[in-house]
Motif scaffolding. Sequence first.
Motif, short mmCIF file in Angstrom:
data_model
loop_
_atom_site.label_atom_id
_atom_site.label_comp_id
_atom_site.label_asym_id
_atom_site.label_seq_id
_atom_site.Cartn_x
_atom_site.Cartn_y
_atom_site.Cartn_z
N PHE A 110 135.81 23.72 71.25
CA PHE A 110 134.94 23.66 70.08
C PHE A 110 135.19 24.85 69.15
CE2 PHE A 110 130.90 24.83 68.01
CZ PHE A 110 130.74 23.70 67.21
N ASP A 111 135.31 26.04 69.72
CA ASP A 111 135.58 27.23 68.90
C ASP A 111 136.93 27.15 68.21
OD1 ASP A 111 133.14 28.30 69.59
OD2 ASP A 111 133.95 29.59 71.18
N LEU A 112 137.93 26.66 68.91
CA LEU A 112 139.25 26.50 68.31
C LEU A 112 139.22 25.47 67.18
CD1 LEU A 112 142.24 27.27 68.43
CD2 LEU A 112 142.56 25.40 70.05
N LEU A 113 138.54 24.36 67.40
CA LEU A 113 138.41 23.33 66.38
C LEU A 113 137.64 23.87 65.16
CD1 LEU A 113 138.93 20.36 65.67
CD2 LEU A 113 136.73 19.84 66.70
N LEU A 114 136.60 24.64 65.40
CA LEU A 114 135.82 25.23 64.32
C LEU A 114 136.67 26.22 63.52
CD1 LEU A 114 132.98 25.31 63.08
CD2 LEU A 114 132.43 27.13 64.69
N THR A 115 137.46 27.01 64.20
CA THR A 115 138.34 27.98 63.53
C THR A 115 139.38 27.27 62.67
OG1 THR A 115 138.04 29.54 65.34
CG2 THR A 115 139.93 29.90 63.89
N LEU A 116 140.01 26.25 63.21
CA LEU A 116 141.02 25.51 62.45
C LEU A 116 140.40 24.80 61.26
CD1 LEU A 116 143.21 24.06 65.35
CD2 LEU A 116 143.76 25.95 63.78
N THR A 117 139.20 24.26 61.44
CA THR A 117 138.52 23.60 60.33
C THR A 117 138.17 24.60 59.23
OG1 THR A 117 137.58 22.00 61.88
CG2 THR A 117 136.55 22.14 59.72
N LEU A 118 137.72 25.78 59.62
CA LEU A 118 137.40 26.82 58.63
C LEU A 118 138.65 27.24 57.86
CD1 LEU A 118 134.86 29.35 60.13
CD2 LEU A 118 134.70 28.13 57.99
N VAL A 144 142.01 24.58 51.33
CA VAL A 144 141.76 23.51 50.37
C VAL A 144 140.86 24.01 49.24
CG1 VAL A 144 140.68 21.24 50.09
CG2 VAL A 144 142.15 21.68 52.03
N THR A 145 139.89 24.84 49.57
CA THR A 145 138.98 25.38 48.56
C THR A 145 139.72 26.25 47.56
OG1 THR A 145 137.14 25.36 50.13
CG2 THR A 145 136.90 26.75 48.21
N VAL A 146 140.58 27.11 48.05
CA VAL A 146 141.30 28.03 47.17
C VAL A 146 142.31 27.29 46.30
CG1 VAL A 146 142.94 29.96 47.18
CG2 VAL A 146 140.94 30.03 48.64
N PHE A 168 133.34 25.15 48.82
CA PHE A 168 132.86 26.49 49.15
C PHE A 168 131.52 26.42 49.87
CE2 PHE A 168 130.18 30.10 47.94
CZ PHE A 168 130.92 31.14 48.46
N ILE A 169 130.65 25.52 49.44
CA ILE A 169 129.36 25.35 50.10
C ILE A 169 129.56 24.87 51.53
CG2 ILE A 169 127.22 24.00 50.08
CD1 ILE A 169 127.39 24.09 46.99
N ALA A 170 130.45 23.91 51.72
CA ALA A 170 130.75 23.42 53.07
C ALA A 170 131.33 24.54 53.94
CB ALA A 170 131.71 22.24 53.00
N PHE A 171 132.18 25.36 53.34
CA PHE A 171 132.75 26.50 54.06
C PHE A 171 131.64 27.46 54.48
CE2 PHE A 171 134.46 30.83 54.07
CZ PHE A 171 135.52 30.69 54.97
N GLY A 172 130.71 27.73 53.60
CA GLY A 172 129.60 28.63 53.92
C GLY A 172 128.73 28.10 55.05
N LEU A 173 128.50 26.80 55.05
CA LEU A 173 127.69 26.22 56.13
C LEU A 173 128.41 26.28 57.47
CD1 LEU A 173 126.14 23.18 54.26
CD2 LEU A 173 125.01 25.31 54.93
N LEU A 174 129.72 26.04 57.46
CA LEU A 174 130.48 26.16 58.70
C LEU A 174 130.56 27.62 59.15
CD1 LEU A 174 133.47 23.67 58.43
CD2 LEU A 174 131.56 23.63 60.02
N ALA A 214 128.23 29.77 58.70
CA ALA A 214 126.93 30.03 59.31
C ALA A 214 126.92 29.56 60.77
CB ALA A 214 125.82 29.35 58.52
N LEU A 215 127.57 28.44 61.03
CA LEU A 215 127.69 27.96 62.40
C LEU A 215 128.51 28.93 63.26
CD1 LEU A 215 127.11 25.70 64.43
CD2 LEU A 215 129.15 24.55 63.61
N VAL A 216 129.55 29.51 62.68
CA VAL A 216 130.34 30.50 63.40
C VAL A 216 129.49 31.72 63.75
CG1 VAL A 216 132.25 32.15 63.16
CG2 VAL A 216 132.56 29.78 62.46
#
Length: 95
Positions: A8-16, A22-24, A36-42, A44-46
């Motif tokens: 889960f942590d690896l998947l979360l890191t790769l998704t971030l 993609v945002t940049v 950017f908002i989606a990035f901020g929410l993820l 927060a999960l981290v």
Amino acid sequence: MSALLTVFDLLLTLTLLGLALVTVTSREPRRAVILFIAFGLLLALVWARLRAPDLALAEAAIGAGLSGALMLAAARRASGRKTSPAEESDTEDAP
């Protein structure tokens, strides 16, 4: 259970990382702000996974919420301008 959390942590890191890339590289301001908002929410999960609930709440409220809303308003205002500065100076000189 530990292996599942590691995955889960690896998947979360790769998704971030993917979401940050993609945002940049996004060309549309509105799309970039939404990403950017989606990035901020993820993010927060981290912070929550790192057992820092104060940072997680601050990231969700300020980073994704308030900053995202302000940037969406700015992107909306910027997209309202259809003319470039060069076109504006041409229209001012016209009789």
